[in-house]
Design a protein around this motif. Sequence first.
Motif, PDB file in Angstrom:
ATOM      1  N   MET A  25      72.310 -25.953  38.539  1.00 15.10           N
ATOM      2  CA  MET A  25      71.820 -25.706  39.886  1.00 15.10           C
ATOM      3  C   MET A  25      70.609 -26.583  40.194  1.00 15.10           C
ATOM      4  O   MET A  25      70.463 -27.090  41.307  1.00 15.10           O
ATOM      5  CB  MET A  25      71.467 -24.232  40.071  1.00 15.10           C
ATOM      6  CG  MET A  25      71.159 -23.874  41.512  1.00 15.10           C
ATOM      7  SD  MET A  25      70.810 -22.127  41.755  1.00 15.10           S
ATOM      8  CE  MET A  25      72.417 -21.432  41.428  1.00 15.10           C
ATOM      9  N   LYS A  28      71.892 -30.005  41.031  1.00 14.03           N
ATOM     10  CA  LYS A  28      72.518 -29.982  42.354  1.00 14.03           C
ATOM     11  C   LYS A  28      71.457 -29.947  43.459  1.00 14.03           C
ATOM     12  O   LYS A  28      71.546 -30.684  44.444  1.00 14.03           O
ATOM     13  CB  LYS A  28      73.424 -28.754  42.465  1.00 14.03           C
ATOM     14  CG  LYS A  28      74.090 -28.600  43.807  1.00 14.03           C
ATOM     15  CD  LYS A  28      74.937 -27.336  43.853  1.00 14.03           C
ATOM     16  CE  LYS A  28      75.448 -27.100  45.271  1.00 14.03           C
ATOM     17  NZ  LYS A  28      76.068 -25.796  45.421  1.00 14.03           N
ATOM     18  N   LYS A  29      70.437 -29.106  43.288  1.00 13.93           N
ATOM     19  CA  LYS A  29      69.385 -28.983  44.306  1.00 13.93           C
ATOM     20  C   LYS A  29      68.563 -30.263  44.423  1.00 13.93           C
ATOM     21  O   LYS A  29      68.142 -30.629  45.519  1.00 13.93           O
ATOM     22  CB  LYS A  29      68.480 -27.783  43.999  1.00 13.93           C
ATOM     23  CG  LYS A  29      69.157 -26.441  44.154  1.00 13.93           C
ATOM     24  CD  LYS A  29      69.494 -26.167  45.599  1.00 13.93           C
ATOM     25  CE  LYS A  29      70.127 -24.806  45.777  1.00 13.93           C
ATOM     26  NZ  LYS A  29      70.496 -24.556  47.176  1.00 13.93           N
ATOM     27  N   GLU A  32      70.678 -32.650  46.427  1.00 14.51           N
ATOM     28  CA  GLU A  32      70.673 -32.247  47.831  1.00 14.51           C
ATOM     29  C   GLU A  32      69.341 -32.591  48.492  1.00 14.51           C
ATOM     30  O   GLU A  32      69.309 -33.080  49.623  1.00 14.51           O
ATOM     31  CB  GLU A  32      70.924 -30.737  47.955  1.00 14.51           C
ATOM     32  CG  GLU A  32      72.339 -30.325  47.625  1.00 14.51           C
ATOM     33  CD  GLU A  32      72.523 -28.808  47.616  1.00 14.51           C
ATOM     34  OE1 GLU A  32      71.556 -28.067  47.902  1.00 14.51           O
ATOM     35  OE2 GLU A  32      73.649 -28.372  47.325  1.00 14.51           O
ATOM     36  N   ALA A  33      68.233 -32.344  47.792  1.00 11.71           N
ATOM     37  CA  ALA A  33      66.912 -32.624  48.358  1.00 11.71           C
ATOM     38  C   ALA A  33      66.740 -34.116  48.622  1.00 11.71           C
ATOM     39  O   ALA A  33      66.202 -34.508  49.666  1.00 11.71           O
ATOM     40  CB  ALA A  33      65.821 -32.118  47.419  1.00 11.71           C
ATOM     41  N   ALA A  49      64.111 -28.084  51.156  1.00 15.63           N
ATOM     42  CA  ALA A  49      64.985 -28.519  50.066  1.00 15.63           C
ATOM     43  C   ALA A  49      64.218 -28.626  48.747  1.00 15.63           C
ATOM     44  O   ALA A  49      64.692 -28.173  47.706  1.00 15.63           O
ATOM     45  CB  ALA A  49      65.637 -29.861  50.419  1.00 15.63           C
ATOM     46  N   GLU A  52      63.397 -25.248  47.328  1.00 12.71           N
ATOM     47  CA  GLU A  52      64.535 -24.662  46.616  1.00 12.71           C
ATOM     48  C   GLU A  52      64.618 -25.203  45.188  1.00 12.71           C
ATOM     49  O   GLU A  52      64.899 -24.451  44.247  1.00 12.71           O
ATOM     50  CB  GLU A  52      65.836 -24.938  47.368  1.00 12.71           C
ATOM     51  CG  GLU A  52      65.953 -24.151  48.655  1.00 12.71           C
ATOM     52  CD  GLU A  52      67.206 -24.477  49.441  1.00 12.71           C
ATOM     53  OE1 GLU A  52      68.007 -25.327  49.001  1.00 12.71           O
ATOM     54  OE2 GLU A  52      67.385 -23.876  50.514  1.00 12.71           O
ATOM     55  N   VAL A  53      64.354 -26.487  45.010  1.00 14.14           N
ATOM     56  CA  VAL A  53      64.334 -27.080  43.665  1.00 14.14           C
ATOM     57  C   VAL A  53      63.262 -26.380  42.828  1.00 14.14           C
ATOM     58  O   VAL A  53      63.503 -25.999  41.674  1.00 14.14           O
ATOM     59  CB  VAL A  53      64.054 -28.602  43.722  1.00 14.14           C
ATOM     60  CG1 VAL A  53      63.819 -29.166  42.321  1.00 14.14           C
ATOM     61  CG2 VAL A  53      65.193 -29.327  44.414  1.00 14.14           C
TER      62      VAL A  53
END
Length: 93
Positions: A25, A28-29, A32-33, A49, A52-53
């Motif tokens: 995860m 993935k984060k 995405e960020a 973003a 979230e990381v």
Amino acid sequence: MTINAMGEGAKYKGTQMTEKQLSEMIEKKVTEAKQVCEGDETSDECKVAWDEVEEVSQDKADLRLRLEVEKKDPLESFCLENPETEECRVYDD
């Protein structure tokens, strides 16, 4: 039974899955960020973003800390009461 690298004892399948899922995860984060921030690194979306990381990274750090402080697997008490569950299976190497 799987022995962790520190030699502290067994890790149950559920804990191994949690560590792996958190690592995946995080990757993935981060991806995405980076994508969200390509256009504008100061945008609110970019900040969210990266937040979230940070949250997922902190979850993994918290798991590691709990394992180190308790010197036992957090599933141990659950598995003592529920040895038949998939999370509590222990494999011999």
